[in-house]
Design an enzyme around this catalytic site. Structure first.
Site, PDB file in Angstrom:
ATOM      1  N   LYS A  24      37.430  42.299  34.858  1.00 49.99           N
ATOM      2  CA  LYS A  24      38.738  42.932  35.037  1.00 49.99           C
ATOM      3  C   LYS A  24      38.873  44.222  34.221  1.00 49.99           C
ATOM      4  O   LYS A  24      39.708  45.068  34.531  1.00 49.99           O
ATOM      5  CB  LYS A  24      39.852  41.950  34.738  1.00 49.99           C
ATOM      6  CG  LYS A  24      39.934  40.879  35.818  1.00 49.99           C
ATOM      7  CD  LYS A  24      41.126  39.975  35.697  1.00 49.99           C
ATOM      8  CE  LYS A  24      41.159  38.985  36.849  1.00 49.99           C
ATOM      9  NZ  LYS A  24      40.037  38.017  36.848  1.00 49.99           N
TER      10      LYS A  24
HETATM   11  C1  LIG Z   1      39.508  37.446  38.029  1.00 50.13           C
HETATM   12  C2  LIG Z   1      38.123  36.901  37.970  1.00 50.13           C
HETATM   13  C3  LIG Z   1      37.410  36.519  39.136  1.00 50.13           C
HETATM   14  C4  LIG Z   1      38.018  36.585  40.527  1.00 50.13           C
HETATM   15  O1  LIG Z   1      38.299  37.884  40.953  1.00 50.13           O
HETATM   16  P1  LIG Z   1      39.315  38.145  42.162  1.00 50.13           P
HETATM   17  O2  LIG Z   1      39.454  39.617  42.250  1.00 50.13           O
HETATM   18  O3  LIG Z   1      40.604  37.452  41.760  1.00 50.13           O
HETATM   19  O4  LIG Z   1      38.722  37.540  43.365  1.00 50.13           O
HETATM   20  C5  LIG Z   1      36.103  36.064  38.998  1.00 50.13           C
HETATM   21  N1  LIG Z   1      35.536  35.948  37.789  1.00 50.13           N
HETATM   22  C6  LIG Z   1      36.166  36.283  36.645  1.00 50.13           C
HETATM   23  C7  LIG Z   1      35.473  36.117  35.334  1.00 50.13           C
HETATM   24  C8  LIG Z   1      37.477  36.773  36.695  1.00 50.13           C
HETATM   25  O5  LIG Z   1      38.111  37.096  35.548  1.00 50.13           O
END
Ligand SMILES: *Cc1c(COP(=O)(O)O)cnc(C)c1O
Length: 496
Positions: A112
């Site tokens: 993120k």
């Molecule tokens: C948020 C997240 C995901 C999923 O991503 P999306 O965009 O919600 O599909 C997968 N792995 C980690 C470690 C995350 O923080």
């Protein structure tokens, strides 16, 4: 002004990408989309020669066309600098015959960061010249990970502030420390007595509080959220699909134009949707593989055509994918129907009243031309972590392991395959250590980190290991009834 963005549920009112980024969600509850997507594909032969910054400039410049080239360059250079622990930003590494795209080299060690280091800068640029007083206060309730990524992204970005609430006693030691040690003159963090859902409910009330909004508006302050439906989070993620491809071309693993498959551990459908955007922008994508954990609402949807959230929510060892309503899927429905807002609005209404909707077979066939799917249980995820360590000597986190498990079960189509690696394994030390077969019942977060280092010889990232000695700057815990006043105080302090 180029007003290319409108709601997935109605094309009546259009806004610029800057307005879309500042607003987050469309007033009718839809998500902002642009009909321009794909009209202006990137020149692949040029792209593959560029580095991360150059590719990011091209992607952002194309998808957010009302930002000037200078604004985009400033945002890119600020977002992807020393805050990432490698100049490659998102390096590719080998695992067996496939590739891992390491998206966790940012300040909070999860993917993120790639978007949340950029979004605040895009917001700040969108407001520039608009006012020198006031600003945007981001308010977020977090179950652990997103809060820290938002704090770190918004810290000290001019014209912005960030307030994060977490459920006291219900996040891990490391997660709590990541938040309460956050530096920055515009950040506020508070634990609340209650659960994550309580915090979330209160935050929604704060957003709906018109009296509070009016008081803040008098000081030119608006509240906003940084959640993953914001176009300003989606667009930066498109970059690394191109960059991974460029890395494969530079390494001589694919020739320019040859298709590559991407496997994406998915929750809200944001990350994998960015892959679809990349394809629309001209990236040669074979399949986008949607990997889910036991909350496999998307696997069932892709297999049957029926989206059904009426099921038990399961807490898994890949918590950032524990989601039953994948909000960003709405954007894909818009593009699959060639922009039929009325149908999209109908399905979304059905989802909110009955918890389910069904797509016609021809649309599902269209979706399956690009998207395939699979899921992994917690036991399969643990086995994948263990096998990947024992056979490949690569340590992966539970979210990445879901992706790898699904990928390993897919038949090979003769293409190179990239699995998106979404978190550093040390972010989930206890579960990773347990997956390797160790008893973790008496160990705290840092003890697990130490054990995992001893055992594997893989160093824990400094961003996490240094938390042990970092000063706790935000020790506060409050009642739910005090959250609104906490936000208002933070606005007063930050936007004095
Ligand atoms: C948020 C997240 C995901 C999923 O991503 P999306 O965009 O919600 O599909 C997968 N792995 C980690 C470690 C995350 O923080």
């Amino acid at each position: 002004m180029k007003k290319f963005y409108h709601s997935t549920r109605s094309a009546d009112d259009s806004v610029t990408s800057k307005q879309a980024i500042l607003t987050g969600i469309a007033p009718d509850g839809g998500l902002f989309v642009s009909d321009q997507l794909g009209d202006d594909p990137l020149d692949l032969a040029e792209i593959v020669k560029k580095g991360y910054h150059g590719i990011a400039r091209d992607v952002l410049g194309t998808l957010l066309s009302d930002y000037t080239a200078d604004e985009v360059a400033t945002c890119v250079d600020g977002a992807y600098a020393d805050n990432f622990d490698t100049p490659a930003v998102t390096p590719l590494s080998a695992v067996g015959d496939d590739w891992l795209l390491e998206l966790w080299h940012g300040p909070t060690c999860a993917f993120k960061d790639v978007a949340l280091q950029m979004l605040p800068r895009l917001m700040s640029a969108a407001r520039a010249g608009d006012a020198d007083q006031g600003g945007v206060m981001i308010v977020t309730a977090t179950s652990g990970d997103t809060g820290k990524a938002a704090l770190d992204g918004f810290a000290d970005v001019p014209g912005t502030g960030v307030t994060v609430f977490y459920p006291a006693g219900k996040v891990s030691d490391v997660q709590r420390l990541q938040m309460v040690t956050q530096r920055g003159s515009n950040v506020a963090v508070c634990g609340i007595r209650g659960t994550f859902d309580d915090a979330q409910t209160q935050v929604k009330r704060i957003f709906a509080d018109t009296e509070l909004a009016a008081r803040l508006a008098g000081r030119n302050v608006v509240l906003s959220s940084a959640n993953s439906i914001n176009v300003g989070r989606l667009v930066p993620q498109v970059t690394y699909y191109f960059d991974a491809y460029a890395q494969l071309v530079k390494a001589g693993k694919v020739t320019c134009g040859e298709a590559v498959d991407y496997c994406v551990p998915t929750g809200n459908f944001g990350d994998v949707l960015a892959g679809y955007y990349a394809k629309r922008l001209g990236l040669p994508v074979g399949q986008l593989i949607v990997a889910s954990n036991t909350n496999k609402v998307l696997t069932d949807f892709i297999e049957t055509g029926t989206y059904d959230r009426r099921r038990d929510f399961v807490k898994t060892i890949s918590p950032s994918m524990d989601i039953l309503v994948s909000s960003n899927l709405e954007r894909l429905l818009y593009y699959l129907t060639d922009g039929d807002c009325e149908r999209v609005a109908g399905w979304m209404a059905s989802l909110s009243t009955t918890g389910t909707y069904t797509l016609p077979a021809e649309l599902m066939d269209r979706m399956r031309e690009t998207f395939s799917c699979g899921f992994a249980t917690d036991d399969e995820t643990r086995a994948t972590i263990r096998n990947t360590w024992e056979q490949e000597h690569v340590l992966i986190d539970p979210h990445t392991a879901v992706g790898k498990c699904v990928l390993d079960e897919m038949e090979r189509a003769g293409r190179q395959r990239v699995c998106l690696s979404t978190a550093n394994p040390y972010k989930f030390s206890a579960d990773v250590l347990a997956a390797l077969g160790h008893d973790v019942s008496d160990l705290d977060g840092f003890a697990c980190m130490d054990r995992l280092e001893e055992l594997t010889g893989v160093a824990a990232p400094l961003q996490l290991s240094s938390l042990r000695t970092a000063p706790e700057l935000h020790p506060g815990v409050c009642d739910q009834a005090e959250m609104s006043a906490f936000v208002e105080d933070a606005c007063t302090r930050v936007f004095a």
